[in-house]
Scaffold this motif. Structure first.
Motif, PDB file in Angstrom:
ATOM      1  N   HIS A  40      19.596  36.394  11.337  1.00 44.93           N
ATOM      2  CA  HIS A  40      18.457  37.895  11.473  1.00 44.93           C
ATOM      3  C   HIS A  40      17.750  37.554   9.557  1.00 44.93           C
ATOM      4  O   HIS A  40      18.485  36.688   8.903  1.00 44.93           O
ATOM      5  CB  HIS A  40      19.132  38.486  10.932  1.00 44.93           C
ATOM      6  CG  HIS A  40      19.886  38.772  11.698  1.00 44.93           C
ATOM      7  ND1 HIS A  40      21.468  38.433  11.392  1.00 44.93           N
ATOM      8  CD2 HIS A  40      20.860  38.557  13.355  1.00 44.93           C
ATOM      9  CE1 HIS A  40      22.550  38.644  12.793  1.00 44.93           C
ATOM     10  NE2 HIS A  40      22.155  37.839  14.191  1.00 44.93           N
ATOM     11  N   ASP A  43      18.700  37.606   5.837  1.00 44.40           N
ATOM     12  CA  ASP A  43      20.475  36.803   5.498  1.00 44.40           C
ATOM     13  C   ASP A  43      19.983  35.733   4.545  1.00 44.40           C
ATOM     14  O   ASP A  43      21.110  36.157   3.986  1.00 44.40           O
ATOM     15  CB  ASP A  43      21.013  36.092   6.985  1.00 44.40           C
ATOM     16  CG  ASP A  43      21.924  36.657   7.967  1.00 44.40           C
ATOM     17  OD1 ASP A  43      21.654  37.608   7.903  1.00 44.40           O
ATOM     18  OD2 ASP A  43      21.584  36.483   8.977  1.00 44.40           O
ATOM     19  N   HIS A 140      25.938  34.955  13.004  1.00 44.31           N
ATOM     20  CA  HIS A 140      26.086  33.720  11.323  1.00 44.31           C
ATOM     21  C   HIS A 140      26.879  32.116  11.637  1.00 44.31           C
ATOM     22  O   HIS A 140      26.091  30.973  11.435  1.00 44.31           O
ATOM     23  CB  HIS A 140      26.685  34.559  10.629  1.00 44.31           C
ATOM     24  CG  HIS A 140      25.573  35.618  10.229  1.00 44.31           C
ATOM     25  ND1 HIS A 140      26.579  36.569   9.336  1.00 44.31           N
ATOM     26  CD2 HIS A 140      24.395  36.573  10.135  1.00 44.31           C
ATOM     27  CE1 HIS A 140      25.361  37.519   8.937  1.00 44.31           C
ATOM     28  NE2 HIS A 140      24.219  37.258  10.040  1.00 44.31           N
TER      29      HIS A 140
HETATM   30 ZN   LIG Z   1      22.929  38.504   9.845  1.00 45.30          ZN
END
Ligand SMILES: [Zn+2]
Length: 235
Positions: A40, A43, A140
């Motif tokens: 994202h 991150d 993730h």
């Molecule tokens: Zn993330």
């Protein structure tokens, strides 16, 4: 050839890491290709933004490829602004923001794997930053798994992201950060990612506290550090 196997939870001696990093970045690869992967927008910055700022000073010839795998229109715009800020001094940078559906990564893994296969043909990284293999967030975790799946002979460092699920562990590679890098990292993140400000965890205290704790663990001269999980170092 010497192979050093780092196991989760065990620290690799910091002097050894310095020698390895120096060897890899300053001598063997003066112009390293650095691949930064994040599920994202924000991150990469949260996980390794300080280390990137330090690398840019110590290895100014480094070339970056920055890939974000999801994001709404607003968040993508924030991601672009953020890369411009973090990599302002970079000699070369390339950014790719994909539009995979957030929170659904494990269910569209085939499409994301195709993206990784394409990535492999576009960039030959000397160092890869990616998510922690045991990260509690499903997006993730998938990016981490595909990183190892795709890049079979590469130096991979897994970064950590603080979150509600509480998945922080014992990383085994610490990068000391100066007070300037800490301040820059936090101020860049907090000033750019306006869409995240309503989230309870998104504040400078969260970002600063984890850097301070990792600094304690490695006796950082500046008191601050980012930390990573390193499965394997080959020199
Ligand atoms: Zn993330």
């Amino acid at each position: 050839m010497v192979m050093l196997l780092g196991k989760y939870g065990r620290k690799i001696k910091s002097c050894l890491v310095k020698k390895v990093l120096k060897f890899r970045f300053f001598e063997e690869t003066p112009e390293p290709n650095i691949l930064c992967l994040g599920a994202h927008p924000d991150d990469i910055e949260i996980g390794c933004g300080g280390t990137i700022l330090r690398l840019l000073e110590e290895v100014p010839e480094a070339q970056f490829f920055w890939v974000v795998f999801s994001g709404s229109q607003n968040r993508c715009e924030e991601a672009r602004q953020s890369v411009d800020l973090f990599l302002k001094e970079a000699k070369s940078k390339k950014i790719d923001i994909e539009q995979f559906r957030e929170s659904y990564f494990p269910f569209i893994g085939g499409q994301i794997k195709d993206c990784f296969e394409k990535l492999k043909t576009e960039f030959a990284p000397d160092l890869i930053f990616t998510h922690y293999t045991n990260d509690a967030h499903q997006d993730h975790r998938l990016i981490s798994n595909l990183t190892w799946n795709t890049f079979r002979d590469h130096f991979i460092l897994e970064y950590e992201i603080p979150k509600y699920e509480g998945d922080l562990g014992s990383p085994n590679l610490h990068v000391c950060l100066s007070e300037t890098h800490v301040t820059q990292k936090i101020s860049h993140i907090y000033s750019i990612f306006q869409t995240q400000k309503e989230k309870q965890w998104f504040d400078p205290e969260t970002f600063r506290s984890i850097l301070r704790l990792r600094g304690v663990e490695c006796n950082s001269p500046s008191r601050f550090a980012e930390a990573f999980y390193c499965h394997k170092i080959v020199v």
